[in-house]
Enzyme design. Structure first.
Site, short mmCIF file in Angstrom:
data_model
loop_
_atom_site.label_atom_id
_atom_site.label_comp_id
_atom_site.label_asym_id
_atom_site.label_seq_id
_atom_site.Cartn_x
_atom_site.Cartn_y
_atom_site.Cartn_z
N GLU B 45 0.86 -1.18 0.00
CA GLU B 45 0.00 0.00 0.00
C GLU B 45 0.89 1.22 0.00
O GLU B 45 1.71 1.41 0.90
CB GLU B 45 -0.88 0.03 1.25
CG GLU B 45 -2.05 -0.91 1.23
CD GLU B 45 -2.88 -0.77 2.51
OE1 GLU B 45 -2.66 0.19 3.27
OE2 GLU B 45 -3.70 -1.65 2.77
N ASP B 56 -5.64 9.59 10.40
CA ASP B 56 -4.34 9.06 10.79
C ASP B 56 -3.84 9.60 12.10
O ASP B 56 -4.07 10.76 12.45
CB ASP B 56 -3.32 9.35 9.69
CG ASP B 56 -3.52 8.43 8.49
OD1 ASP B 56 -3.38 7.21 8.68
OD2 ASP B 56 -3.84 8.93 7.40
N TYR B 171 -10.73 -4.32 3.74
CA TYR B 171 -9.79 -3.89 4.77
C TYR B 171 -10.59 -3.72 6.05
O TYR B 171 -11.40 -2.81 6.16
CB TYR B 171 -9.16 -2.56 4.33
CG TYR B 171 -8.04 -2.03 5.19
CD1 TYR B 171 -7.98 -2.25 6.56
CD2 TYR B 171 -7.02 -1.27 4.62
CE1 TYR B 171 -6.95 -1.75 7.33
CE2 TYR B 171 -5.98 -0.75 5.39
CZ TYR B 171 -5.96 -0.99 6.74
OH TYR B 171 -4.95 -0.47 7.51
#
Ligand SMILES: Cc1ncc(COP(=O)(O)O)c(C=O)c1O
Lengths: 403, 266
Positions: B45, B56, B171
């Site tokens: 990735e 994040d 995911y």
């Protein structure tokens, strides 16, 4: 909501889109939450008890209705249209931000949330959020860019007095957009108990809609007050725009009054060819903080920092309804520089004995431009959405005065 | 079989490794990607840096800012991807990032560039199924997998929407939170993966908070793949342009733990 298919008051659609703007661009973790928020908001909106509690708090806690004031000496000084102000700076906590916070905290409690988070730029929304959290006994965490913590010290102290935890955010340029990123990160990690009180008419659906609805008390009151005082509607509404909540709150109830023109005023900072925060004038559509709207960005879609003398305006985006209102042509948008806002700030102090916040000083600067071009029997209604106590230190600095 | 399908059809769980493109510099990234492959990563990735990485934690935020400070552009990311493809014809490469840099020149442009660079899939953090029209149709038309995220808040009612139009792998974000936070409990991961696998045929890779071989092994026992990001990024942060060696070592340890997780019991 209007049943007229051509109404400007029918937005957003059921997916939260205002024309091509708005929407729900959030991480999957948050998606179920904003769907739940939307369901709860629909239920609350239809619940007379919710509306009654909102109205009661606005009257007895916030001090509404706020006055509608004719400014005689400013009008005379400008020598054109009559200038009137909607005095939302007289609200408890000193700005319009509290209207929205009352609405959202009632929603939070209705949803059983036990912890409140918020972002703030100037600190006005942070203070308003800390205030309602104290009033209802909920813990409150306010994210604030470290740069803003430094330039809005009085508001930081106010928030702490009110029992909030103020978390300085050092990421990026350490201003409002970074504070919003950090609030979103907190929310993702605390989805079960936390309600995020967003401070402007932006973010993922349903925030732009619900913030607008809570702030529309400004325009509803102003419309009634103007009709009862003058027997007519104003010719022009003027409001400053950061994310756009005070502006949409004033404008929305008038959108279908075809003869009422509207002017939103963005922050032109050092000038539109230099550093500024005018996303409609100097940006282009993109996706940030949950919605599609005009953003200051480079060719790669990296977000640029806004600059304004006013900490409440230096956000690189704008609420999606304004993006749509601009494209539809219903509202006109202009901008005022730091310098023009400072001049307008001083003008209002001297002519009317009112110290405005730097945010509405941008609206007053636009009034200064347009009033002389209009007839004396015409009426301008500007939103005086905040008072200047919080800004006296930075104004003094800009004027070269040491306090 | 596509490259992504092959990566999950090796008869063992897959190791998926994330690093941010352009961190610490665009020139340093190719060697770091090669180190991931040499260390045994099955899927790479490549993060597209963004000024506002809202999902994040501190480690990947800092990586984004380092990459941008080094002048990394979208063109650099596609150059890095295209050169990776010539060096590693069989290793799947997935772009991961935020919506604005992906759609800013138009989703069609982005999908075309991905196809030209040999990119296999795209993970876009902030385009949920509700806004799929923004990007999904363009990627699917270009033959690129749209890899969606499922989270602990994705309930049974939403799951079909998340699965609809997604391919490559799913995911599973094992914690409600940002990258680099603590790991979720193994029992909750196992239950979630079982639910996802019951609803879909595509492989499920589990990420967020997985840092060590000791954590990765047990997760690999219950999932089709394990995603590691922040721990690799931390090595890039501390070793800078010399990060390839340490990155290769950690990847090797991780890939051993992941690939052999099911043999250990047998
Ligand atoms: C007094 C005042 N006016 C205006 C603004 C800008 O926000 P909005 O455009 O949402 O009204 C702020 C933001 O902090 C403010 O404090």
């Amino acid at each position: 909501m209007s049943t007229n298919p051509n109404s400007f008051r029918n937005q957003p659609d059921e997916r939260g889109h205002f024309g091509a703007y708005g929407g729900r661009y959030v991480a999957e973790t948050l998606m179920p939450l904003i769907l739940e928020l939307e369901r709860e908001y629909r239920a609350a909106k239809a619940d007379p008890a919710f509306q009654a509690e909102f109205d009661d708090l606005l009257e007895h806690y916030v001090g509404r209705p706020s006055p509608l004031y004719f400014a005689p000496r400013l009008t005379e000084e400008l020598g054109g249209a009559q200038v009137w102000f909607k005095r939302d700076e007289l609200n408890h906590t000193g700005a319009h931000k509290i209207n929205n916070c009352i609405g959202q905290i009632l929603l939070a409690m209705r949803m059983g949330k036990t912890r409140i988070i918020a972002e703030t730029g100037a600190g006005q929304h942070g203070v308003a959020t800390a205030t309602v959290c104290a009033r209802f006994g909920l813990p409150c965490v306010v994210y604030m860019g470290a740069t803003d913590v430094a330039r809005q010290a009085p508001n930081v102290f106010r928030m702490k007095l009110l029992g909030a935890e103020v978390v300085p955010v050092t990421a990026g340029a350490a201003t409002l957009k970074d504070a919003m990123n950090e609030a979103l990160r907190d929310w993702v990690a605390n989805v079960h108990d936390t309600f995020y009180i967003i401070g402007t008419a932006a973010g993922p659906h349903p925030y732009p809609e619900l913030v607008r609805d809570f702030q529309s008390v400004i325009g509803r009151e102003a419309r009634e007050q103007m009709l009862s005082r003058t027997g007519r509607l104003p010719d022009l509404l003027v409001a400053a725009i950061g994310g756009g909540s005070n502006a949409i709150g004033l404008f929305h109830p008038f959108l279908d009054d075809a003869n009422v023109k509207m002017l939103g005023v963005e922050a032109a900072g050092h000038g539109l060819d230099k550093e500024h925060a005018a996303s409609l004038a100097g940006g282009r559509p993109g996706i940030l903080h949950g919605n599609k709207t005009y953003l200051l960005q480079d060719d790669d879609g990296q977000i640029l920092e806004g600059h304004s003398i006013s900490a409440g305006l230096d956000y690189p985006g704008i609420g999606p309804e304004h993006a749509w209102l601009k494209e539809s042509g219903r509202v006109e948008y202009t901008s005022a520089t730091d310098r023009e806002a400072l001049d307008a700030f001083q003008l209002l102090c001297r002519t009317e004995g009112i110290i405005p916040a730097l945010e509405p000083s941008h609206a007053i600067a636009a009034v200064q431009q347009v009033a002389p071009t209009m007839d004396k029997d015409q009426i301008i209604l500007a939103n005086l959405c905040g008072r200047g106590d919080k800004d006296i230190f930075s104004v003094a600095e800009h004027l070269g005065v040491k306090l | 079989m596509t490259r992504l399908q092959s990566a999950f059809a090796k008869g063992q769980p897959a190791l998926v490794c994330f690093v941010t493109g352009g961190d610490p510099t665009p020139d340093a990234t190719p060697a770091i990607l090669d180190a991931l492959v040499e260390g045994g990563a099955d899927v790479i990735e490549l993060g597209m840096p963004f000024t506002d990485p809202m999902a994040d934690g501190p480690a990947i935020q800092a990586a984004n800012l380092r990459a941008l400070a080094a002048g990394t552009t979208t063109a650099d990311i596609f150059r890095i991807a295209a050169s990776f493809r010539t060096r590693h014809p069989d290793v799947p490469l997935v772009l991961m990032g935020y919506a604005n840099p992906m759609v800013t020149r138009g989703a069609q442009w982005f999908a075309d560039e991905c196809a030209k660079a040999g990119i296999d899939g795209v993970i876009c953090v902030d385009i949920p199924p509700e806004e799929d029209a923004e990007l999904g149709p363009f990627l699917r038309d270009a033959g690129i997998s749209l890899i969606r995220l499922a989270t602990p808040t994705t309930d049974a009612a939403r799951l079909p929407a998340v699965l609809e139009g997604s391919s490559g792998f799913l995911y599973y974000v094992s914690v409600a939170g940002i990258t680099g936070m603590q790991q979720a409990g193994l029992a909750s991961i196992e239950a979630a993966v079982a639910t996802l696998k019951a609803a879909s045929d595509i492989p499920v890779a589990v990420g967020f908070g997985v840092r060590t071989p000791e954590q990765a092994g047990p997760i690999a026992k219950v999932a089709d793949g394990v995603v590691v990001g922040s721990a690799l990024i931390d090595l890039v942060a501390s070793h800078g342009t010399d990060a390839a060696g340490p990155v290769r070592e950690l990847t090797r340890a991780l890939s051993q733990a992941v690939h052999e997780s099911r043999k250990a019991d047998a």
